[in-house]
Every structure is written in structure tokens, then in C-alpha cells.
Design a protein around this motif. Structure first.
Motif, PDB file in Angstrom:
ATOM      1  N   VAL A 127      -0.524  37.196  11.032  1.00 29.87           N
ATOM      2  CA  VAL A 127      -0.456  38.705  10.288  1.00 29.87           C
ATOM      3  C   VAL A 127      -1.380  39.556  10.976  1.00 29.87           C
ATOM      4  O   VAL A 127      -1.141  40.633  11.048  1.00 29.87           O
ATOM      5  CB  VAL A 127      -0.806  38.531   8.956  1.00 29.87           C
ATOM      6  N   LEU A 140      -1.353  31.295   9.160  1.00 27.51           N
ATOM      7  CA  LEU A 140      -0.440  32.395   8.688  1.00 27.51           C
ATOM      8  C   LEU A 140      -1.262  33.869   8.763  1.00 27.51           C
ATOM      9  O   LEU A 140      -0.868  34.832   9.079  1.00 27.51           O
ATOM     10  CB  LEU A 140       0.037  32.392   7.471  1.00 27.51           C
ATOM     11  N   VAL A 141      -2.589  33.801   8.349  1.00 24.82           N
ATOM     12  CA  VAL A 141      -3.480  34.809   8.455  1.00 24.82           C
ATOM     13  C   VAL A 141      -3.687  35.325   9.802  1.00 24.82           C
ATOM     14  O   VAL A 141      -3.855  36.513  10.076  1.00 24.82           O
ATOM     15  CB  VAL A 141      -4.938  34.407   7.692  1.00 24.82           C
ATOM     16  N   CYS A 161      -2.428  28.173   5.920  1.00 20.93           N
ATOM     17  CA  CYS A 161      -2.629  29.350   5.649  1.00 20.93           C
ATOM     18  C   CYS A 161      -3.584  30.104   6.631  1.00 20.93           C
ATOM     19  O   CYS A 161      -3.629  31.427   6.936  1.00 20.93           O
ATOM     20  CB  CYS A 161      -3.650  29.331   4.348  1.00 20.93           C
ATOM     21  N   LEU A 197      -0.030  40.173  14.145  1.00 15.98           N
ATOM     22  CA  LEU A 197       1.163  41.406  14.122  1.00 15.98           C
ATOM     23  C   LEU A 197       0.693  42.899  13.778  1.00 15.98           C
ATOM     24  O   LEU A 197       1.370  44.045  13.995  1.00 15.98           O
ATOM     25  CB  LEU A 197       2.152  40.806  12.939  1.00 15.98           C
ATOM     26  N   VAL A 198      -0.169  42.928  12.730  1.00 15.11           N
ATOM     27  CA  VAL A 198      -0.979  44.126  12.425  1.00 15.11           C
ATOM     28  C   VAL A 198      -1.751  44.807  13.439  1.00 15.11           C
ATOM     29  O   VAL A 198      -1.645  46.126  13.716  1.00 15.11           O
ATOM     30  CB  VAL A 198      -1.585  44.005  11.225  1.00 15.11           C
TER      31      VAL A 198
END
Length: 263
Positions: free
Chosen positions: A18, A14-15, A11, A21-22
Motif C-alpha cells: 500500500v 500488505l502495508v 499484514c 502504491l501510494v
């Protein structure tokens, strides 16, 4: 490793992915980006891949290409009190992205408003003839006026062109009558100049012919040939004026009382 720990690590990874990517931003070659971190401006971002931290950084993109702005039709009254509708086109580009973001809220809207106000102000100080005949000069003056206002914003005005000028139909008819009268005046002047030149040429020809009496007879014969070239049955024989004057004097002397014919 317990399963719960693996899930927690996944997790977190994954955060992080993300967030990455943002955070990535791609800036094209024709743009520049003004970045703020906690409200403070950062150095200008050029083209390429940039990282913008969420909730920390903010990004404002500025297009460096030339922008075409159409000024909507403006109701003006010229110096000679003629109402007209005039529209124009303004081409500008941003040369300093930081000033374009920091000095004005929306540089495109501000440039449009300045252009409309300057158009009404400038064209209201000229008469209709100047407006119709000197569009290029008025466009150059308008560009300089707008450029002085937008220069502190980092905006450069490239060109200003006055497109259409609409005037009332009654004024169009009056201008048409004026143009027609001007053409008639020129025609009369040209005709008068032609008559003057023709009279001067005829005077010179008469002086030349008077120096050689035989040339007058040759001119008479040439006239007869020109008249007979069209197969005309009527022959006109020109009679010299000096002969007619001599005959008139002879007839007048014979008709006087006391002449030899009365004795």
C-alpha cells in the motif's frame, strides 16, 4: 510457522504494498514537479514514474503548456476623459517551475492581477483615438509591462491582445457624426479637384480649337449628331459667339441717332 506469525507477515507485506502504491506518482510530459523533503526543495522531477514518500515528501505539479487568461472588463477613463470598458486576453507559460512555486504563492492569480492593473494603468494614459487605432502597439507595450513583473516568477508572457472596447452610445453617435462630416469634407475636396482639372482640360481644348477654326465647325456638327441620336424632334443649332457679337454691333450702330438711315 504459527498462523499468527503468517498473518503478521502478510499484514506487513500488505502495508508495504500500500505504501508503495501510494508513493508512486506519474508525471506527464507536459508537466514538471517540484518536490520537497522535510521542507527542503529537491531537484526538479521530470516526466515519468516517481516515488514520493508519504508524510516525508510533498509534490507540487507545474503545467508547462501555454495558459490562456481572460482579463475581465475593466472600467477605464482615457486621457481625453472618455469612459470605456476594455477587456483583453493574456497567454503565458511557465519556463522555470521552481521559481513559479518558490517565488509566488499562485502564479496564475498573480499574473491575472498584474495584467488587470497594467491594463488600467496603460490605457488610462492614451486617448480614445489611439486606443481604437493602435490596439496592436498597445498590446505589445502591455505585454512588455506584464513580462517585467512576471519574469522573476519564472513566467513568460507570450502575447497580450486587447479584445473589445465598449464606449457610451452618446460617444458612438458623436463619432458617427464626425466620420460623416469627414466624408462630406473629402467629397467636397474631391469635387473641387475635379472641377479644377476639368477647367484646365477645357482651357487646353479651347486653345487647341482656336488654332484651327474648321475644327470648331466639326465640333458643332458632332454636337448635332449627338442630339439627333436620341430621336429628338427638337433640333438645337449652336451659334458661334463671334457671330452673335458681330450682329449685336451692327444692330447697335443702326440704332444710333445721326446714322445714314435717319437722313
Amino acid at each position: 510457522m504459527p498462523a499468527s506469525a503468517v498473518i503478521a507477515v502478510l499484514c506487513v507485506l500488505l502495508v508495504i504494498v500500500v505504501i508503495l502504491l501510494v508513493s508512486l506518482r506519474v508525471i506527464p510530459q507536459y508537466q514538471r514537479a517540484v518536490a520537497f523533503r522535510f521542507g527542503h526543495v529537491k531537484p526538479l522531477y521530470g516526466p515519468g514514474l516517481k516515488v514520493v514518500l508519504p508524510l516525508i515528501d510533498s509534490l507540487h505539479r507545474v503545467d508547462l503548456r501555454t495558459i490562456t487568461l481572460t482579463i475581465p472588463p475593466q472600467e477605464i477613463i482615457t486621457k481625453d476623459n472618455v469612459p470605456a470598458r476594455v477587456n483583453a486576453v493574456v497567454m503565458f507559460r511557465v519556463v522555470d517551475p521552481q521559481k513559479a512555486v518558490l517565488e509566488v504563492e499562485n502564479y496564475a492569480v498573480a499574473t491575472s492581477q498584474i495584467a488587470q492593473t497594467s491594463l488600467r494603468s496603460l490605457l488610462g494614459r492614451v486617448d480614445l483615438d489611439t486606443l481604437l487605432a493602435h490596439r496592436d502597439d498597445l498590446g505589445s507595450d502591455l505585454r512588455e509591462i506584464i513580462a517585467r513583473q512576471t519574469g522573476p516568477w519564472g513566467v513568460e508572457v507570450v502575447i497580450v491582445e486587447i479584445k473589445d472596447i465598449e464606449i457610451p452610445e452618446a460617444m458612438q453617435r458623436a463619432m458617427a457624426r464626425e466620420a460623416e462630416a469627414e466624408r462630406e469634407r473629402r467629397a467636397k475636396v474631391i469635387n473641387a479637384h475635379g472641377e479644377l482639372q476639368a477647367s484646365a482640360e477645357l482651357r487646353d481644348a479651347a486653345e487647341t480649337l482656336s488654332q484651327a477654326p474648321a475644327s470648331i465647325q466639326l465640333r458643332y456638327l458632332q454636337t448635332l449628331l449627338e442630339l439627333g441620336a436620341d430621336q429628338n424632334s427638337t433640333v438645337v443649332f449652336p451659334l458661334p459667339v463671334d457671330i452673335m457679337s458681330g450682329l449685336t454691333k451692327m444692330l447697335g450702330s443702326e440704332g444710333q441717332p445721326g446714322s445714314q438711315g435717319d437722313h
